[in-house]
Motif scaffolding. Structure first.
Motif, PDB file in Angstrom:
ATOM      1  N   ARG A   9       0.840  -1.203   0.000  1.00 51.75           N
ATOM      2  CA  ARG A   9       0.000   0.000   0.000  1.00 51.75           C
ATOM      3  C   ARG A   9       0.878   1.258   0.000  1.00 51.75           C
TER       4      ARG A   9
ATOM      5  N   GLU B 243       2.427   1.609  -3.463  1.00 52.81           N
ATOM      6  CA  GLU B 243       1.377   1.962  -4.430  1.00 52.81           C
ATOM      7  C   GLU B 243       0.983   3.433  -4.306  1.00 52.81           C
ATOM      8  N   GLN B 244       0.761   3.838  -3.039  1.00 50.73           N
ATOM      9  CA  GLN B 244       0.322   5.220  -2.817  1.00 50.73           C
ATOM     10  C   GLN B 244       1.384   6.204  -3.278  1.00 50.73           C
TER      11      GLN B 244
ATOM     12  N   ARG C  73       0.849   8.994  -6.548  1.00 50.72           N
ATOM     13  CA  ARG C  73       0.880  10.467  -6.565  1.00 50.72           C
ATOM     14  C   ARG C  73       1.770  11.058  -5.486  1.00 50.72           C
TER      15      ARG C  73
ATOM     16  N   TYR D 178       2.042  10.187  -2.453  1.00 51.75           N
ATOM     17  CA  TYR D 178       1.397  10.247  -1.135  1.00 51.75           C
ATOM     18  C   TYR D 178       2.062   9.245  -0.196  1.00 51.75           C
TER      19      TYR D 178
ATOM     20  N   ARG E 168       2.027  10.816 -10.825  1.00 51.29           N
ATOM     21  CA  ARG E 168       1.402  12.135 -10.883  1.00 51.29           C
ATOM     22  C   ARG E 168       1.885  12.973  -9.712  1.00 51.29           C
TER      23      ARG E 168
ATOM     24  N   ILE F   1      -2.127  17.700  -7.481  1.00 44.51           N
ATOM     25  CA  ILE F   1      -2.875  18.477  -8.478  1.00 44.51           C
ATOM     26  C   ILE F   1      -2.912  19.965  -8.153  1.00 44.51           C
ATOM     27  N   TYR F   2      -2.722  20.298  -6.887  1.00 45.73           N
ATOM     28  CA  TYR F   2      -2.756  21.721  -6.514  1.00 45.73           C
ATOM     29  C   TYR F   2      -1.586  22.489  -7.112  1.00 45.73           C
TER      30      TYR F   2
ATOM     31  N   GLN G   6      -1.326  15.789 -15.493  1.00 46.87           N
ATOM     32  CA  GLN G   6      -1.950  14.755 -14.681  1.00 46.87           C
ATOM     33  C   GLN G   6      -2.818  13.804 -15.494  1.00 46.87           C
TER      34      GLN G   6
ATOM     35  N   LYS H 163      -8.545  14.683 -16.054  1.00 48.25           N
ATOM     36  CA  LYS H 163      -8.816  15.412 -14.824  1.00 48.25           C
ATOM     37  C   LYS H 163     -10.300  15.423 -14.506  1.00 48.25           C
TER      38      LYS H 163
ATOM     39  N   PHE I 191     -10.233  13.905   1.465  1.00 46.36           N
ATOM     40  CA  PHE I 191     -10.433  13.882   0.006  1.00 46.36           C
ATOM     41  C   PHE I 191      -9.511  14.903  -0.648  1.00 46.36           C
TER      42      PHE I 191
ATOM     43  N   LEU J 129      -6.067  13.710  -0.757  1.00 43.15           N
ATOM     44  CA  LEU J 129      -5.864  12.600  -1.700  1.00 43.15           C
ATOM     45  C   LEU J 129      -6.471  12.918  -3.072  1.00 43.15           C
ATOM     46  N   TYR J 130      -6.656  14.179  -3.339  1.00 39.41           N
ATOM     47  CA  TYR J 130      -7.417  14.591  -4.524  1.00 39.41           C
ATOM     48  C   TYR J 130      -6.996  13.795  -5.764  1.00 39.41           C
ATOM     49  N   PRO J 131      -7.940  13.095  -6.369  1.00 36.19           N
ATOM     50  CA  PRO J 131      -7.584  12.183  -7.453  1.00 36.19           C
ATOM     51  C   PRO J 131      -7.596  12.852  -8.824  1.00 36.19           C
ATOM     52  N   ASP J 132      -6.978  12.196  -9.772  1.00 35.67           N
ATOM     53  CA  ASP J 132      -7.178  12.645 -11.143  1.00 35.67           C
ATOM     54  C   ASP J 132      -8.425  11.936 -11.677  1.00 35.67           C
TER      55      ASP J 132
ATOM     56  N   SER K 184      -8.122   6.265  -9.361  1.00 37.89           N
ATOM     57  CA  SER K 184      -7.421   5.015  -9.065  1.00 37.89           C
ATOM     58  C   SER K 184      -7.927   4.369  -7.771  1.00 37.89           C
TER      59      SER K 184
ATOM     60  N   VAL L 163      -6.249   2.795  -5.794  1.00 36.83           N
ATOM     61  CA  VAL L 163      -5.215   2.993  -4.768  1.00 36.83           C
ATOM     62  C   VAL L 163      -5.596   4.162  -3.862  1.00 36.83           C
ATOM     63  N   VAL L 164      -6.039   5.233  -4.467  1.00 36.15           N
ATOM     64  CA  VAL L 164      -6.408   6.420  -3.695  1.00 36.15           C
ATOM     65  C   VAL L 164      -7.679   6.145  -2.890  1.00 36.15           C
TER      66      VAL L 164
ATOM     67  N   GLU M   4      -8.876   3.325  -1.765  1.00 39.95           N
ATOM     68  CA  GLU M   4      -8.654   2.422  -0.627  1.00 39.95           C
ATOM     69  C   GLU M   4      -8.014   3.148   0.542  1.00 39.95           C
ATOM     70  N   GLU M   5      -7.078   4.030   0.240  1.00 42.65           N
ATOM     71  CA  GLU M   5      -6.428   4.769   1.317  1.00 42.65           C
ATOM     72  C   GLU M   5      -7.425   5.693   2.010  1.00 42.65           C
TER      73      GLU M   5
END
Lengths: 470, 508
Positions: A382, A385-386, A390, A392, A419, A422-423, B5, B8, B361, B364-367, B371, B373-374, B376-377
């Motif tokens: 995990r 993967e994280q 991105r 994280y 990635r 995004i900010y 990214q 989006k 959220f 962990l802001y996703p594209d 995914s 992965v995001v 689950e976390e």
């Protein structure tokens, strides 16, 4: 209610033994008798604690009665910004330096800027740059100075620290004895006495076993693998302010620069080193605290000293013992909590070390095959993967290694997030580039001003000698 | 240079207003540029909101600060008052009372927790409760308030506070904030949800008017209905009713005719408990109870009887199920607020759970690929939070000595999660509290409740009990003196509010 604890018996020898005695002598209430039983016939495997501490050792040593001036003046202990890994898996080189939380700009962590620019991360870590240049200085308090974010640990000779603690730990209620262990006498699962081979009986309420991985006091723990190890010393090499670890197909070698000597450690599979000093098993006791017996140090677990993990675990176990020292003969609750926390710490240290072997195109050597012959734990999967997703950093319950350690390791092992945060899209390329460029320039400028590590410690020592009238 | 990214998220739809919906929308509007991501909130005037969480915990200050909200403006607009802690009555035994204050209780000494010194002194006859060593508690009981000072040498720096406010007004305040930053509000009731045939992802929400709102990502803020998470996506619910047996609440407001109290009151009743939350214009009251042990009529009688003035409205019944969703983020939808789960507001955590649901959220802001992965976390982190809050709330029920009603007998004898049992055992043995990482409630909170409900350790820390009692008493006396002196100089809570953030509605 069960009876209060009136006596504790600490047995073993070496680093864990003396550290435990120092901690208990300084912290336990005056009416608890401490017996120190130095056991004969034990193999000294303390080099498997790894010769490097984490930064938290500064406070830990203080709690044992050893301040930094004492360490520097009365032992060969030296400063270290971390570990430089060379030829890891045959092709990776990075510095696993100790670092305070990274800067955050515009609510975005610094490492995300590096992800965005695909820039080499180590260029933005001052103690990595300084370490590779052989420089050292104490981090200042001034937050504007880039060095203020650096942290340092100590490189040390365990025999040195053991001797220092032994001479410093004097307390009227501490009774030192020596002998060869014969057996434990028990009733209803509780040990009430330890018998030496000459028939001497030592009665106790609580036993702390620091006698190593093949402790004569309890059954050996289940082993994951065995290693052989050898230490040797040589003339000091100037200009090293990092621990260096170099991998080879059968294991690895490390060197730390003490004040007057270099200390080498070679670790590998059986047959890989000629005339090894000892064999050691990698493994753990599932419940180090059982009834009124606690295994501590290598008697509880042995971790390969690839990182400061062995010293972190030893330190945390001693601190945990102090905070959970039993208040009565019924220790069930304390033991349960100790075992939970100790198990968590070990698991998390193992994740960090196991992560070092999760590499694409890993060597096909016997050593690497052995270390990677089981799949990575889910928690590690995990984490990786994280990070790859991105950048994280997933953290679990009170991990000994911090988020910064993980980020440095991920980058060091060549993990590049797909990635970025995004900010960052809210900033222009120029802004992002300028932020990193400025940090890098500040770091390079500061490192130029820092003295070589060997000169720094010599001057620091002279200053201390003058101050303390040595 | 790193590549962009990829795909989006271009549009986010928040379904439901209320605290959860508007907190979500406000945060999104703060963090995302409207030209990058369109945020739409759908709410219907026909659907009422459950006014949860009028009382908060100090973390709400961080949330408002993240939004850049001015404290005075916010407090005046929401009729807010300050909150320094919670007074618990009748929990350990009938007639007992204790305060769970925000901030520290006493100061640790010699590297040993303060409560060990207090326990030793208590054993030796000190009758002062432990909260006497908390400036927040002492100020609260004197109905005083000042903001903490930024000087560690002053005991006033130890004040921690939160707010009581009108949650409906808070939602309205955030609505204005969000709309000013580009959030589009759509009035309407969703009658159908369009999902992708293959992936099951939500694609559109069809309103009663026939209008369809498209989105890449959706927030379910529909309260207990959990319209998207439960009904559409079929996520199962983890029911914790066996540990937290209350399942209904009767609520009503009344006038506040006493001094303005800077604290919440939670009074245990025969089959539950009753809250008292003062705002600038009224007192919010609610009686939470278990319908398995008490009828609705009895519950209303108890609520009204214990209110200091006549209800301003007919008591309103709210039924709930305690627990949380098995998954908080499913496909392209996140549940925030009551649609994610419900834990009774005994420790005022309702808005905090919303706050964390959004902030995780954001972290962990996703594209656009969303995914797993995001996802689950996110689910791991939110579940951990729910479980930690759950355990702390169960503690209040479990740590009771009450035998006077069936309900309390049940609570006293029920089995509790192992994670809680271990903590209680550890404290009972030697007064030790080990917190888990990211535990919302720290050592001070656990100690306040455990000691407040008469869970005393068998043994005091032996190092402390080795000290001369006179030395310990001197240290404790100096703490109470500095706290007492500081509280004496504080204005009353009412005076402070009147000067700092008076509500126009209160003036009227």
């Amino acid at each position: 209610m069960s009876a209060p604890i009136k006596s504790v018996l600490v047995c073993g020898s070496g680093l864990a033994y003396e550290m435990t005695l120092a901690a208990l002598s300084l912290n336990l209430p005056g009416d608890i008798q401490i017996t120190a039983l130095q056991l004969g016939g034990l193999v000294n495997r303390d080099s498997f604690y790894g010769h490097l501490t984490a930064p938290s050792a500064y406070n830990f040593f203080l709690s044992l009665g050893l301040d930094e001036p004492n360490l520097i003046l009365n032992s060969q202990t030296n400063f270290s910004f971390g570990t430089a890994y060379e030829s890891w898996a045959g092709h990776l080189n990075w510095t696993q330096c100790f670092h305070q939380p990274f800067p955050v700009w515009d609510n975005i962590a610094m490492h995300q800027y590096a992800v965005h620019m695909k820039a080499p991360f180590s260029a933005f870590l001052i103690n990595s740059v300084a370490g590779l240049n052989g420089r050292f200085a104490h981090p200042p308090h001034d937050k504007n100075n880039p060095l203020s974010r650096a942290e340092y640990g100590y490189v040390f000779d365990p025999d040195d620290i053991t001797a220092l603690l032994r001479s410093a730990t004097t307390s009227a209620r501490l009774v030192r004895q020596s002998g060869v262990f014969s057996k434990l006498l028990s009733k209803n699962g509780t040990h009430y006495s330890l018998e030496l081979d000459d028939g001497t009986l030592i009665e106790t309420d609580f036993i702390v076993d620091c006698s190593g991985y093949d402790s004569p006091l309890s059954e050996n723990f289940e082993l994951g693998a065995t290693r052989i190890a050898k230490t040797n010393k040589e003339a000091v090499t100037p200009g090293i302010s990092l621990k260096h670890i170099k991998a080879n197909p059968m294991g690895w070698e490390s060197v730390v620069r003490l004040q007057r000597e270099n200390l080498h450690l070679s670790v590998g599979l059986e047959g890989s080193i000629s005339d090894p000093d000892y064999v050691v098993g990698i493994g753990r006791k599932l419940s180090p605290w059982k009834s009124n017996y606690l295994a501590l140090g290598h008697a509880a677990c042995v971790v390969e000293p690839l990182t400061p993990a062995p010293m972190m675990l030893l330190q945390r176990d001693i601190e945990r013992l102090l905070s959970l020292f039993p208040v009565s003969s019924d220790m069930t609750v304390e033991a349960k909590e100790y075992n939970r926390l100790s198990g968590n710490d070990l698991e998390h240290c193992q994740l960090f070390q196991r992560s070092m072997f999760e590499i694409k195109n890993a060597p096909k050597s016997a050593y690497w095959n052995q270390v990677t012959n089981t799949p990575a734990p889910k928690k590690l999967e995990r984490k990786i993967e994280q990070f790859l997703s991105r950048g994280y950093v997933t953290m679990y319950d009170l991990e000994p290694f911090h988020a910064e350690d993980w980020i440095i390791q991920h980058f060091g092992l060549g993990r590049q997030p797909e990635r970025y945060d995004i900010y960052l899209d809210q900033l222009s390329e120029k802004q992002i580039s300028q932020r990193l460029g400025q940090l890098s320039a500040n770091i390079n400028s500061m490192v130029q001003k820092m003295p070589p590590g060997d000169r720094y410690v010599q001057n620091f020592r002279r200053y201390l000698e003058k101050k303390h009238g040595v | 240079m790193a590549s962009s990214q990829g795909k989006k998220i271009r549009s986010i739809v928040v379904l439901g207003g209320g605290s959860a919906g508007w907190m979500t929308a406000a945060t999104l509007s703060r963090m995302l540029k409207p030209e990058d991501v369109k945020v739409t909130l759908i709410e219907s005037e026909q659907i009422g909101t459950v006014g949860v969480g009028e009382a908060t915990i100090p973390d709400i200050i961080n949330f408002n600060a993240m939004l850049g909200i001015d404290e005075r403006e916010f407090m005046a607009a929401t009729n807010a008052t300050f909150k320094l802690g919670i007074e618990f009555n009748n929990w350990g035994k009938r007639g007992d009372s204790y305060m769970h204050p925000f901030g520290l209780q006493g100061a640790d000494m010699m590297g040993i927790d303060f409560h060990q010194f207090w326990l030793y002194s208590h054993q030796q006859g000190n009758s002062k409760p432990i909260w006497k060593y908390s400036i927040s508690a002492e100020a609260a009981y004197d109905n005083k308030f000042v903001l903490p000072v930024n000087d560690n040498r002053s005991v006033v720096s130890q004040i921690r506070y939160a707010y009581h406010f009108d949650a409906t007004l808070y939602a309205r305040f955030l609505r204005k904030y969000a709309e000013e930053r580009g959030v589009v509000r759509v009035e309407g009731k969703v009658v159908d949800v369009g999902q992708n045939d293959q992936t099951g992802y939500i694609e559109t929400l069809k309103l009663g008017s026939g209008e369809e709102i498209e989105g890449d990502f959706f927030f379910d803020c529909t309260g207990f209905r959990a319209m998207l998470m439960g009904k559409t996506l079929g996520v199962k619910f983890d029911d914790w009713g066996h540990w937290l047996p209350c399942n209904a609440a009767q609520t009503a407001a009344c006038k506040d005719t006493g001094p303005l109290k800077p604290y919440t009151v939670a009074t245990a009743k025969d089959a539950g408990w009753q809250w008292r939350i003062p705002t600038q214009t009224r007192v919010g009251n609610g009686h939470i109870y278990s319908q398995n042990f008490m009828s609705d009529d009895e519950a209303v009688d108890i609520l009204v009887k214990d209110m200091e003035n006549k209800p301003m409205n007919d008591p309103r019944l709210i039924r709930f199920r305690t627990g949380c969703q098995k998954s908080f983020w499913e496909k392209n939808c996140i549940a925030v607020g009551l649609s994610a789960g419900f834990l009774e507001p005994l420790e005022s955590t309702s808005l905090y759970l919303i706050q964390v649901g959004i902030s995780r959220f954001i972290a962990l802001y996703p594209d656009g690929n969303l995914s797993s992965v995001v996802r689950e976390e996110y689910n791991r982190q939110i579940r951990q939070l729910f479980v930690q809050v759950r355990d702390f709330i169960i503690l209040h029920y479990k740590a009771t000595q009450r035998t006077d009603t069936e309900f309390w007998e049940y609570c006293r004898n029920m089995s509790v999660p192992d994670s809680l049992k271990d903590k209680m055992d550890l404290f009972r043995a030697g007064g030790r509290v080990f917190r888990y990482e990211d535990d919302l409630f720290g050592k001070t909170s656990w100690i306040a409740v455990l000691l407040g409900q008469n869970v005393f350790p068998e043994v005091v820390d032996p190092i402390v009990s080795d000290l001369p009692i006179a030395q310990v008493e001197r240290s404790l006396a100096s703490m109470t003196k500095s706290i007492g002196d500081a509280v004496l100089k504080m204005p009353t809570h009412k005076e402070f509010i009147g000067q700092y953030c008076p509500s126009p509605m209160a003036k009227a």
